[in-house]
Design an enzyme around this catalytic site. Structure first.
Site, PDB file in Angstrom:
ATOM      1  N   GLU A   1       0.824  -1.218   0.000  1.00  0.00           N
ATOM      2  CA  GLU A   1       0.000   0.000   0.000  1.00  0.00           C
ATOM      3  C   GLU A   1       0.858   1.268   0.000  1.00  0.00           C
ATOM      4  O   GLU A   1       0.603   2.180  -0.779  1.00  0.00           O
ATOM      5  CB  GLU A   1      -0.983  -0.013   1.177  1.00  0.00           C
ATOM      6  CG  GLU A   1      -2.156  -0.952   1.000  1.00  0.00           C
ATOM      7  CD  GLU A   1      -1.836  -2.399   1.323  1.00  0.00           C
ATOM      8  OE1 GLU A   1      -0.706  -2.684   1.764  1.00  0.00           O
ATOM      9  OE2 GLU A   1      -2.718  -3.256   1.137  1.00  0.00           O
TER      10      GLU A   1
ATOM     11  N   HIS B   1     -10.535  -5.530   9.754  1.00  0.00           N
ATOM     12  CA  HIS B   1     -11.145  -5.321   8.432  1.00  0.00           C
ATOM     13  C   HIS B   1     -12.547  -4.747   8.570  1.00  0.00           C
ATOM     14  O   HIS B   1     -13.401  -4.951   7.721  1.00  0.00           O
ATOM     15  CB  HIS B   1     -11.191  -6.637   7.644  1.00  0.00           C
ATOM     16  CG  HIS B   1      -9.841  -7.151   7.268  1.00  0.00           C
ATOM     17  ND1 HIS B   1      -9.025  -7.807   8.161  1.00  0.00           N
ATOM     18  CD2 HIS B   1      -9.150  -7.064   6.101  1.00  0.00           C
ATOM     19  CE1 HIS B   1      -7.892  -8.125   7.555  1.00  0.00           C
ATOM     20  NE2 HIS B   1      -7.938  -7.686   6.302  1.00  0.00           N
TER      21      HIS B   1
END
Lengths: 331, 424
Positions: free
Chosen positions: A60, A129
Site C-alpha cells: 500500500e 477489516h
C-alpha cells in the site's frame, strides 16, 4: 428511474470519467481481472486495458506513493485501497505528502488523486477489516473526504472527486455495495460541501453519514408513528462540511443527534456536535448527542459486533428522551 | 464470623465433586491457604485450600460423598467448639407442589449463527424415562433445518418445559434431567414456563448488614436547584425567557421540576403575573433536623427568672433568636406571640412586627414529626424526643441559603443543649 447497485454506480462513474479524460487511470491490488474482492471494478480492464487499470504488488505505501507522484506530474490516479483499515499503512503518503504538496509548493503543485476505500462493521470481518477510519483522514487539512450514503451519491461524488484538483478519499460502506437506488442515466455530479436533507422534520435533526443515513431514516420512521418529527440530513462530504444546512436545521428543531460509524471518541460525531454547540448554542433545547461505534476494537462475535454500532432502536430511544426533555446525563 | 466452606467448581461443566479425603480434622486450627480437603471431579483430583483462618468445624460431608457444587460442607469458625453443623443443603425455598424438579436444565441449543429461537418439533423420549448422554431427547426445527438434540447428560426426563409446535428462545430451558427417577414428572408449555419464571419468588437476598437503622427513603428531589440559585435550563429556553422578559425563577418557586426547556416556558406564560403559587411543595423547600439529647432549658429558665425575665416565652425567644433575627414568633397549639429580640434578654418584648422566624414549640404535644413544607417565613419546630428534643427547620431556598440554614439550626441546637454557656 432505473435502479442500480452502489457497486455499479461506482463502476459507472469511473468508466465515464476514464472515457472523458485520458489522464484518469486506476491502480491498486486486484483491481484489473479480479475487479476488487467486492467486484466493484469488474469489466473496466476489458474496456481500458492494463495500461489504465493497473494491478499493483501488495504494498500500500508503495502504490499510494506512486499515485501521489503521478498526480503531481499530470495524471489523475484513482487508487483502490482494498480495506479502509489499510489507511494506517499509507498515512505518510496521504497525509504528509499528498495533503501538503499544494501548500508547500506555494500552489505550484496539485495532487488530483482519488483514494477510494471502504468502511463499515457487521460483516463479520473482525477488528482489522471492519473499521471506519474517516475521522483520521478528515483531521488532516488538505484532504477532502466523501461518504456516499447510496448508489446515487456514490456516482455523483465519485465523478466530482475525480475532477477535483485535491486529494480526495472516498469511504464506501462495504455492506452497501449491493444496495440499489434510483440513479439517472444522464450525467450528473454532486458538488462537495452540499448536504442533502433526506427527510424534513421539526422536532429533532439526525445528522448521519454513509450507512448511518439508513439507520437514521429507520429511526425517523418509527418516531413519526409516535408523533415525533425527525429531520434526516446527510452531509455527503465531511470535508468540506456544509455547516450552513446543518445549523439551519438545528436552529429549526433545537435538538440534534449526530450519527457516524467511526468510534465515538474524538470522531466525526464529536466534530459536528461541537460545531453545532459553538454556532447554534442559543438555539439548543437539549444537549447535542453523539452516536458512534463503541470505543472497542470491532468484535468478531456477531452478537457483540452488532451492538457496537448505532442502531435505529438506539437512535429512536435517545431521540425520545431528548424530545421529552429528559436528562440523558445527570445535571 | 464463621466462614462457610463450599464445594468449589473446578471445571466449566462440573456440577458436583467427590470428597476424596479431609486433610484437616474437625477442631483443627486452619490457616488461610492450608490444604483443607481433596476433591475428585471427572477430570482431576485437586486439593482445596482454606479461604479463611480459624478452626475447622461443622463438617457435614464425609470422605467418599458426592457433593453438588456450591453446597456448604463445613465451616471455619473462630473457636474450635462451634458445633452448629453447617447446613447440609443450600437454603432453597421449599418447592411448591407443582414446582419443577431440581436437576440439570437442558436448554434450546443454538444451531445456526443467526438463530435466536427454535421450534420444538417433538419429544423423542417419554416423560419420566431414563436417558443417557447420547440418547436423542428432542427434535428442533430452525429456519434452516430440523435436527435431533441429544440429552448430553445421564438422568431421568423429569420435566419438559415446551410442547411440540412451540417456539423457544435459544438458551431458554426446555427440560430438566434428574439423577433420581422423578415421582411426579412435570410437563409444561413454554408459555407456562415463562409465566412461572416471572412469578418465581426472588432468591432470598443475603441479610443486610445491620449497620444503620432503616430510614424511610426520601424521594429523589426532582428539582435540583444548584447552590447559588443556578437554574437548570436549556440554552434556548434561557434565551427565549430573556427575550420575552420571562422569569424562570418563578417556575422554581412554583415547584416546577427542572431542567427547563422551551415547552416549560408555556407553563411560565400561563402563570398569573406577580403571583407566585404556594411554595408548599416539598420540591422547593429545605428541611433540616437536629437532635438535642439533654436540653438544659429548666436551668436556663430558672436563671432567666433570677434576672427578672418572668415570661418564659420571651426568655426562649431571646435565647434562640439573638444574633439571627430581629423578630421571632413563638407558636404553640392555640396561640402565638411575636417578640422583638434585643441584645439584653431583659429587653426582649412582645411586638406587632412581622416575625422573621417562627419557633413552633410542640414539646408538649403528641406530634412526633413534621414535614409541612416551606411557609411564608422559615419555621423552626421543637418536637419531643424521649428526654431530648428534635429540631426541624423548614424554609424555602430563597429564604435561607443552605449554608445559613445549617448555621441557624446548628447554633440553635447548641444553645438548647447548653443555654447558660451561650449567655456567659
Amino acid at each position: 428511474m432505473r435502479e442500480i447497485t452502489l457497486s455499479q454506480a461506482v463502476n459507472e462513474a469511473i468508466a465515464e470519467e476514464m472515457r472523458r479524460d485520458p489522464t484518469v487511470f486506476l491502480m491498486g491490488e486486484d483491481v484489473a481481472e479480479a475487479g476488487t474482492p467486492f467486484k466493484v471494478l469488474s469489466g473496466l480492464v476489458e474496456e481500458f486495458g492494463t495500461d489504465r487499470v493497473l494491478d499493483t504488488p501488495i504494498s500500500e505505501p508503495g502504490f499510494v506513493g506512486m499515485a501521489v507522484g503521478a498526480a503531481m506530474t499530470g495524471a489523475r490516479p484513482i487508487v483502490d485501497l482494498m480495506f479502509g483499515d489499510f489507511i494506517y499503512l499509507v498515512m505518510d503518503q496521504l497525509c504528509n505528502q499528498a495533503a501538503k504538496q499544494h501548500y508547500m509548493s506555494g500552489g505550484k503543485l496539485t495532487v488530483p488523486m482519488v483514494l477510494r476505500t471502504n468502511m463499515g462493521a457487521t460483516r463479520r470481518s473482525a477488528a482489522q477489516h471492519s473499521q471506519s477510519l474517516q475521522a483520521l483522514v478528515a483531521h488532516i487539512p488538505g484532504v477532502k473526504v466523501a461518504m456516499p450514503s447510496s448508489a446515487y451519491e456514490a456516482k455523483g461524488l465519485m465523478k466530482t472527486a475525480i475532477r477535483d484538483n485535491n486529494p480526495v478519499v472516498i469511504f464506501e460502506d462495504k455492506l452497501m455495495y449491493q444496495d440499489k437506488a434510483p440513479v439517472p442515466e444522464e450525467e450528473y455530479l454532486i458538488p462537495f460541501g452540499e448536504a442533502n436533507v433526506k427527510r424534513e422534520g421539526s422536532d429533532i435533526t439526525f445528522i448521519a453519514t454513509s450507512s448511518m443515513v439508513q439507520v437514521a431514516e429507520k429511526a425517523a420512521e418509527t418516531l413519526a408513528a409516535e408523533g415525533i418529527s425527525a429531520e434526516v440530513i446527510d452531509p455527503r462530504t465531511i470535508v468540506p462540511l456544509d455547516e450552513a444546512t446543518l445549523l439551519a436545521s438545528v436552529k429549526k428543531t433545537s435538538r440534534a443527534i449526530v450519527i457516524d460509524e467511526g468510534h465515538q471518541s474524538y470522531g466525526v460525531t464529536a466534530e459536528i456536535a461541537s460545531r453545532l454547540n459553538e454556532k447554534a448554542f442559543y438555539h439548543l433545547d437539549a444537549p447535542v448527542l453523539r452516536m458512534g461505534a463503541m470505543d472497542v476494537p470491532v468484535p468478531f462475535s456477531p452478537a457483540l459486533e452488532d451492538i457496537t454500532v448505532p442502531t435505529p432502536e438506539g437512535v429512536a430511544a435517545n431521540a425520545r428522551k431528548l424530545c421529552a426533555g429528559e436528562m440523558i446525563y445527570a445535571a | 464470623m464463621p466462614h462457610d466452606v463450599t464445594m468449589p467448581q473446578l471445571g466449566m461443566a462440573q456440577d458436583a465433586g467427590k470428597i476424596v479425603a479431609w486433610l484437616k480434622a474437625p477442631g483443627d486450627a486452619v490457616a488461610k491457604g492450608d490444604a483443607l480437603f481433596e476433591v475428585e471431579t471427572d477430570k482431576a483430583t485437586m486439593e482445596v485450600e482454606a479461604q479463611a483462618a480459624g478452626y475447622l468445624t461443622g463438617v457435614v460431608a464425609s470422605e467418599g460423598d458426592d457433593v453438588p457444587v456450591g453446597q456448604v460442607i463445613a465451616r471455619i469458625s473462630e473457636t474450635a467448639k462451634d458445633d452448629t453443623p453447617a447446613p447440609a443443603t443450600p437454603p432453597t425455598p421449599e418447592p411448591a407442589s407443582d414446582a419443577l424438579p431440581e436437576g440439570k436444565q437442558i436448554t434450546m441449543p443454538q444451531l445456526g449463527m443467526a438463530q435466536d429461537s427454535g421450534q420444538m418439533v417433538g419429544w423423542l423420549v417419554e416423560l419420566g424415562a431414563q436417558v443417557g448422554p447420547d440418547d436423542l431427547l428432542f427434535e428442533v426445527e430452525t429456519d434452516k433445518a430440523t435436527m435431533e438434540v441429544p440429552a448430553g447428560a445421564r438422568g431421568y426426563l423429569a420435566a419438559t418445559l415446551a410442547q411440540a409446535g412451540e417456539d423457544v428462545a435459544v438458551g431458554a430451558p426446555v427440560a430438566i434431567l434428574t439423577a433420581e427417577a422423578p415421582a411426579n414428572p412435570v410437563a409444561r408449555s413454554a408459555d407456562d414456563a415463562a409465566k412461572a419464571q416471572a412469578l418465581a419468588p426472588a432468591q432470598p437476598e443475603p441479610e443486610a448488614a445491620p449497620a444503620k437503622p432503616a430510614e424511610a427513603p426520601k424521594p429523589a428531589p426532582k428539582a435540583l436547584l444548584a447552590e447559588g440559585g443556578r437554574i437548570l435550563a436549556s440554552p434556548k429556553a434561557r434565551r427565549l425567557a430573556l427575550e420575552q422578559g420571562l422569569d424562570l425563577s418563578r417556575l422554581v418557586k412554583a415547584g416546577h421540576p427542572q431542567p427547563y426547556h422551551v415547552s416549560d416556558l408555556e407553563v411560565l406564560r400561563a402563570m398569573p403575573e406577580g403571583q407566585t403559587p404556594s411554595t408548599g411543595t416539598a420540591q422547593a423547600s429545605r428541611r433540616l433536623t437536629a437532635r438535642v439529647k439533654r436540653p438544659e432549658l429548666e436551668a436556663f429558665l430558672n436563671w432567666a427568672q433570677g434576672q427578672g425575665v418572668d415570661d418564659t416565652d420571651a426568655a426562649l425567644a431571646g435565647l434562640l433568636g439573638q444574633g439571627h433575627v430581629q423578630t421571632l414568633a413563638i407558636e404553640r397549639i392555640g396561640h402565638a406571640r411575636s417578640f422583638a429580640i434585643l441584645r439584653r434578654l431583659s429587653q426582649v418584648a412582645v411586638t406587632e412586627d412581622m416575625p422573621e422566624l417562627i419557633l413552633r414549640d410542640l414539646r408538649g404535644s403528641f406530634v412526633q414529626n413534621v414535614e409541612l413544607g416551606a411557609e411564608d417565613i422559615p419555621v423552626l419546630t421543637l418536637l419531643p424526643k424521649g428526654k431530648g428534643l428534635t429540631l426541624v427547620l423548614e424554609c424555602a431556598p430563597e429564604q435561607l441559603s443552605a449554608e445559613a440554614a445549617i448555621a441557624l439550626l446548628n447554633t440553635v441546637a447548641g444553645r438548647l443543649e447548653q443555654p447558660l454557656r451561650h449567655l456567659l
